[in-house]
Design a protein around this motif. Structure first.
Motif, PDB file in Angstrom:
ATOM      1  N   GLU A  74       0.820 -64.710 128.605  1.00 24.22           N
ATOM      2  CA  GLU A  74       1.679 -64.630 129.782  1.00 24.22           C
ATOM      3  C   GLU A  74       2.573 -63.407 129.690  1.00 24.22           C
ATOM      4  OE1 GLU A  74       4.076 -68.162 129.960  1.00 24.22           O
ATOM      5  OE2 GLU A  74       2.362 -69.470 129.615  1.00 24.22           O
ATOM      6  N   GLU A  75       2.732 -62.720 130.814  1.00 25.47           N
ATOM      7  CA  GLU A  75       3.705 -61.633 130.867  1.00 25.47           C
ATOM      8  C   GLU A  75       5.081 -62.246 131.079  1.00 25.47           C
ATOM      9  OE1 GLU A  75       4.631 -57.435 133.189  1.00 25.47           O
ATOM     10  OE2 GLU A  75       2.928 -58.650 133.824  1.00 25.47           O
ATOM     11  N   THR A  76       6.084 -61.687 130.425  1.00 23.79           N
ATOM     12  CA  THR A  76       7.450 -62.149 130.615  1.00 23.79           C
ATOM     13  C   THR A  76       8.295 -61.004 131.154  1.00 23.79           C
ATOM     14  OG1 THR A  76       9.425 -63.108 129.592  1.00 23.79           O
ATOM     15  CG2 THR A  76       8.100 -61.669 128.206  1.00 23.79           C
ATOM     16  N   ASN A  77       9.215 -61.336 132.026  1.00 23.55           N
ATOM     17  CA  ASN A  77      10.152 -60.349 132.556  1.00 23.55           C
ATOM     18  C   ASN A  77      11.543 -60.549 131.977  1.00 23.55           C
ATOM     19  OD1 ASN A  77       8.359 -58.870 134.259  1.00 23.55           O
ATOM     20  ND2 ASN A  77       8.319 -60.640 135.608  1.00 23.55           N
ATOM     21  N   ASP A  78      11.605 -61.157 130.817  1.00 25.29           N
ATOM     22  CA  ASP A  78      12.865 -61.431 130.134  1.00 25.29           C
ATOM     23  C   ASP A  78      13.443 -60.111 129.615  1.00 25.29           C
ATOM     24  OD1 ASP A  78      14.905 -62.100 128.392  1.00 25.29           O
ATOM     25  OD2 ASP A  78      13.806 -63.749 127.451  1.00 25.29           O
ATOM     26  N   ASN A  79      14.427 -59.577 130.327  1.00 23.77           N
ATOM     27  CA  ASN A  79      15.015 -58.291 129.937  1.00 23.77           C
ATOM     28  C   ASN A  79      15.755 -58.377 128.610  1.00 23.77           C
ATOM     29  OD1 ASN A  79      13.990 -56.802 132.058  1.00 23.77           O
ATOM     30  ND2 ASN A  79      15.707 -57.312 133.397  1.00 23.77           N
ATOM     31  N   ASN A  80      16.285 -59.550 128.270  1.00 27.09           N
ATOM     32  CA  ASN A  80      16.934 -59.702 126.973  1.00 27.09           C
ATOM     33  C   ASN A  80      15.917 -59.533 125.848  1.00 27.09           C
ATOM     34  OD1 ASN A  80      19.525 -60.174 128.017  1.00 27.09           O
ATOM     35  ND2 ASN A  80      19.099 -62.347 128.265  1.00 27.09           N
ATOM     36  N   LEU A  81      14.727 -60.083 126.025  1.00 23.79           N
ATOM     37  CA  LEU A  81      13.668 -59.920 125.027  1.00 23.79           C
ATOM     38  C   LEU A  81      13.224 -58.460 124.962  1.00 23.79           C
ATOM     39  CD1 LEU A  81      11.689 -60.982 122.938  1.00 23.79           C
ATOM     40  CD2 LEU A  81      10.201 -61.716 124.826  1.00 23.79           C
ATOM     41  N   LYS A  82      13.101 -57.814 126.107  1.00 31.00           N
ATOM     42  CA  LYS A  82      12.732 -56.387 126.113  1.00 31.00           C
ATOM     43  C   LYS A  82      13.769 -55.558 125.348  1.00 31.00           C
ATOM     44  CE  LYS A  82       9.908 -56.226 130.271  1.00 31.00           C
ATOM     45  NZ  LYS A  82       9.694 -55.584 131.572  1.00 31.00           N
ATOM     46  N   GLU A  83      15.027 -55.858 125.559  1.00 30.95           N
ATOM     47  CA  GLU A  83      16.093 -55.132 124.842  1.00 30.95           C
ATOM     48  C   GLU A  83      16.053 -55.447 123.350  1.00 30.95           C
ATOM     49  OE1 GLU A  83      18.074 -52.692 125.897  1.00 30.95           O
ATOM     50  OE2 GLU A  83      17.037 -52.824 127.818  1.00 30.95           O
ATOM     51  N   GLU A  84      15.777 -56.698 123.006  1.00 28.06           N
ATOM     52  CA  GLU A  84      15.649 -57.088 121.596  1.00 28.06           C
ATOM     53  C   GLU A  84      14.542 -56.269 120.922  1.00 28.06           C
ATOM     54  OE1 GLU A  84      13.784 -60.874 119.222  1.00 28.06           O
ATOM     55  OE2 GLU A  84      15.034 -61.338 120.959  1.00 28.06           O
ATOM     56  N   ILE A  85      13.404 -56.144 121.593  1.00 27.68           N
ATOM     57  CA  ILE A  85      12.292 -55.370 121.046  1.00 27.68           C
ATOM     58  C   ILE A  85      12.678 -53.910 120.900  1.00 27.68           C
ATOM     59  CG2 ILE A  85       9.946 -54.547 121.516  1.00 27.68           C
ATOM     60  CD1 ILE A  85       9.460 -57.322 122.879  1.00 27.68           C
ATOM     61  N   LEU A  86      13.299 -53.352 121.931  1.00 30.40           N
ATOM     62  CA  LEU A  86      13.726 -51.945 121.870  1.00 30.40           C
ATOM     63  C   LEU A  86      14.696 -51.685 120.728  1.00 30.40           C
ATOM     64  CD1 LEU A  86      14.264 -50.923 125.584  1.00 30.40           C
ATOM     65  CD2 LEU A  86      12.829 -49.751 123.928  1.00 30.40           C
ATOM     66  N   ALA A  87      15.553 -52.643 120.422  1.00 36.51           N
ATOM     67  CA  ALA A  87      16.562 -52.468 119.371  1.00 36.51           C
ATOM     68  C   ALA A  87      15.993 -52.614 117.967  1.00 36.51           C
ATOM     69  CB  ALA A  87      17.697 -53.476 119.571  1.00 36.51           C
TER      70      ALA A  87
END
Length: 144
Positions: free
Chosen positions: A81-94
């Motif tokens: 599943e694709e997720t649009n969870d921006n908090n998770l995206k930021e977690e990955i980026l960090a």
């Protein structure tokens, strides 16, 4: 093998192979895991990639991890599943291992970058563990 043992092996061996299908033709490529935990198996891909289109058309896939130290192969299957969870995206980026993503974001600009950066999660997956010792035994699926 227990679910948490599988997550540990996956996180310690983050390179995996992902199999999808495109017009009835199998497609396999190497990928880099972000994290495997109770949320699922998390990875990211560019929205401009063929892989992204393949997962949009058919989210059923299989991932294959290999622990070279212990000669353990783990195949994980299910619907991604694709997720649009921006908090998770930021977690990955960090995360320290994602410097290349931060460089891409800086070069593209935040608005453009987020249009080209998709995060996927394989939830409710089933894993099959293979070792030389279990080679001739019946397969056992482990719910993750």
């Amino acid at each position: 093998m227990e679910k948490n043992e599988i997550f540990k092996i996956l996180n310690e061996n983050p390179v995996f192979y992902l199999a999808t299908s495109e017009n009835g033709q199998p497609r396999v490529r190497g990928m880099l895991l972000y994290k495997a935990d109770d949320r699922g198996i998390i990875f990211h891909v560019g929205t401009y990639k063929d892989l992204y289109k393949q997962l949009q058309n058919n989210p059923k896939a299989e991932l294959c991890f290999y622990d070279t130290k212990n000669n353990i192969q783990i195949r994980v299957s299910g619907a991604i599943e694709e997720t649009n969870d921006n908090n998770l995206k930021e977690e990955i980026l960090a995360h320290p291992s994602r410097e290349f993503l931060r460089q891409m974001k800086a070069a593209a600009g935040a608005d453009n970058f987020y249009k080209t950066y998709a995060v996927f999660i394989l939830k409710n997956a089933k894993a099959v563990v293979w070792t030389f010792e279990s080679n001739f035994k019946p397969k056992t699926e482990i719910q993750l």
